[in-house]
Design an enzyme around this catalytic site. Structure first.
Site, PDB file in Angstrom:
ATOM      1  N   LYS A  23       0.826  -1.217   0.000  1.00 33.86           N
ATOM      2  CA  LYS A  23       0.000   0.000   0.000  1.00 33.86           C
ATOM      3  C   LYS A  23       0.857   1.263   0.000  1.00 33.86           C
ATOM      4  O   LYS A  23       0.457   2.300  -0.521  1.00 33.86           O
ATOM      5  CB  LYS A  23      -0.935  -0.003   1.201  1.00 33.86           C
ATOM      6  CG  LYS A  23      -2.049  -1.032   1.053  1.00 33.86           C
ATOM      7  CD  LYS A  23      -3.180  -0.738   2.015  1.00 33.86           C
ATOM      8  CE  LYS A  23      -4.393  -1.592   1.703  1.00 33.86           C
ATOM      9  NZ  LYS A  23      -4.169  -3.007   2.062  1.00 33.86           N
ATOM     10  N   GLU A  82     -10.533   6.774   2.971  1.00 38.31           N
ATOM     11  CA  GLU A  82     -11.342   5.885   3.786  1.00 38.31           C
ATOM     12  C   GLU A  82     -10.485   4.668   4.095  1.00 38.31           C
ATOM     13  O   GLU A  82      -9.549   4.356   3.352  1.00 38.31           O
ATOM     14  CB  GLU A  82     -12.601   5.471   3.042  1.00 38.31           C
ATOM     15  CG  GLU A  82     -12.480   4.232   2.150  1.00 38.31           C
ATOM     16  CD  GLU A  82     -11.600   4.423   0.931  1.00 38.31           C
ATOM     17  OE1 GLU A  82     -11.381   5.587   0.535  1.00 38.31           O
ATOM     18  OE2 GLU A  82     -11.140   3.411   0.379  1.00 38.31           O
ATOM     19  N   SER A  96       2.170  -9.684  -0.348  1.00 37.96           N
ATOM     20  CA  SER A  96       1.739  -8.281  -0.343  1.00 37.96           C
ATOM     21  C   SER A  96       2.090  -7.550   0.941  1.00 37.96           C
ATOM     22  O   SER A  96       2.273  -6.330   0.928  1.00 37.96           O
ATOM     23  CB  SER A  96       0.231  -8.200  -0.598  1.00 37.96           C
ATOM     24  OG  SER A  96      -0.476  -9.046   0.294  1.00 37.96           O
TER      25      SER A  96
END
Ligand SMILES: *Cc1c(COP(=O)(O)O)cnc(C)c1O
Length: 418
Positions: free
Chosen positions: A95, A117, A386
């Protein structure tokens, strides 16, 4: 080198095949036009991609390595297993890439504030980190229910200087936080950018987030050639919204000998209805929601279904439009892994390699472990890790029913009760 992206459906900008688009209220049209222009301008600027690569290196720890997992390869007895280590990014997951990329765009647009969000809080923490680094104001919307469930991330967002606003509408979860965030944006768009966390939402977000995350695939392709002496025969990635999968898959889209496998949350089993498998189980239906067209888990009236996964990051009703299209074209195969398979794969990876994958990433490991024994030792498979699993300590300790952990929680709670 700046990445090449899959082409639009002919004459339909923002569409991957039949999916994508921008279904947005009129008051946001101008903001989206401004964002598209800023992104296109950045893509045309040859220095932009390099400035992004430099930031992810100096601040984020890139390039992340590919690790050959010799012990797992021996235990499973089939294909050679390689892992792309996105867990080694700053804040512990892929991310961070996208968030830093959008941060650079915000600077180019001259905006002063970011909003986002967050469901489990991972995207919120990554955004708060970027905002602190770039000196931007930051507001994070999070369902009240998630604020209660994911408190460690709320703690860190606030310590990083972000304002966390608990959303009390609806089911007080991710979808309500998205709506609250869009309302904020409608009022604040002149000085505010909405940092989308995955390859979903209205055009240009799916394309933009894929662009930033494609650094994963670009690195991984070169690393596999150097380390394994060949391209991987299969690449596995878990799929929530689809950003880590899109990021690694784009590196191999033109290599037709490399099979691409997306792994969704099978939850308690697809037959139980408690899962988040949109494509693998054949349960998803095309529709328009949250500003874009894709395959959603919805009932016959078009109401969005409740989803379930042991991994909060995979617990989502939609999927990136590019992946929905690649599925339809047959370029990406979709599988699912159940909560139980995922915990077993996590345990095997920890014990065999000393690597702790996030529960989300462990879905990709579970599917790869299922298939590796039927391949030969000439075959190489690549798993995208990830993120790292430290964040999952509460869930994993619970799933493993660890006595020492329960005692620790009980005693900590008793200390605060005094
Ligand atoms: C958020 C998250 C995911 C799911 O998001 P995608 O957009 O599907 O990549 C997967 N793994 C980790 C570690 C995450 O934090």
């Amino acid at each position: 080198m700046s990445p090449k992206l899959p082409v639009w459906a002919p004459g339909r900008e923002g569409y991957f095949g039949d999916f994508g688009g921008a279904f947005i209220p009129e008051m946001l049209h101008e903001t989206f036009a401004e964002l598209r222009a800023a992104f296109e301008n950045a893509c045309d600027d040859e220095t932009f991609w390099q400035s992004y690569v430099d930031v992810t290196a100096g601040y984020g720890g890139r390039p992340t390595p590919v690790t050959f997992c010799e012990n797992l390869t021996r235990k499973l007895g089939g294909a050679r297993i390689y892992v792309k280590r996105e867990d080694l990014n700053h804040t512990g997951a892929h991310k961070a890439n996208n968030v830093m990329g959008q941060g650079l765009l915000v600077q180019r647009m001259g905006k002063k504030r970011v909003i986002a969000e967050t469901g489990a809080g991972q995207h919120g923490v990554a955004t708060a980190t970027m905002a602190a680094r770039l000196g931007l104001e930051c507001t994070i919307y999070m369902g009240e229910e998630d604020v209660a469930r994911q408190h460690p991330n709320v703690f860190w967002m606030r310590q990083l200087g972000a304002e966390v606003i608990p959303v009390t509408d609806g089911t007080r979860t991710l979808k309500d936080a998205i709506n609250a965030c869009l309302r904020d944006w409608a009022d604040s768009m002149a000085d505010t950018h909405y940092v989308m966390g995955t390859v979903c939402g209205p055009h240009p977000f799916p394309q933009m987030v894929t662009y930033f995350q494609s650094i994963i695939g670009q690195e991984a392709r070169a690393q596999m050639l150097a380390l394994a002496g060949k391209l991987p025969d299969r690449v596995y990635a878990c799929v929530g919204g689809g950003s880590n999968a899109s990021g690694i898959f784009t590196g191999f889209l033109d290599d037709l000998s490399t099979e691409l496998v997306g792994v969704e949350a099978g939850g308690k089993g697809i037959e139980t209805g408690e899962h988040a498998a949109r494509l693998a189980g054949g349960k998803g239906v095309p529709g328009v929601a949250q500003g874009y067209k894709t395959v959603f888990l919805q009932n016959e009236e078009g109401l969005m279904q409740d989803t379930h996964s042991v991994a909060a990051g995979l617990d989502y009703i939609g999927i990136g439009p590019m992946l929905a299209d690649l599925h339809e074209q047959g370029r990406v195969r979709f599988e699912s892994a159940t909560d139980q398979e995922v915990v077993d794969a996590l345990r095997l990876t920890m014990r065999s390699e000393g690597i702790i994958p996030a529960l989300e990433s462990s879905h990709a490991f579970a599917a790869a472990f299922r298939e590796a024994p039927s391949l030969s030792d000439d075959d190489a498979i690549l798993i995208n890790q990830s993120g790292r699993g430290d964040k999952d300590i509460f869930t994993v300790a619970d799933a493993l029913d660890d006595e020492g952990w329960k005692t620790f929680i009980r005693e900590t709670a008793a200390r605060y009760a005094r």
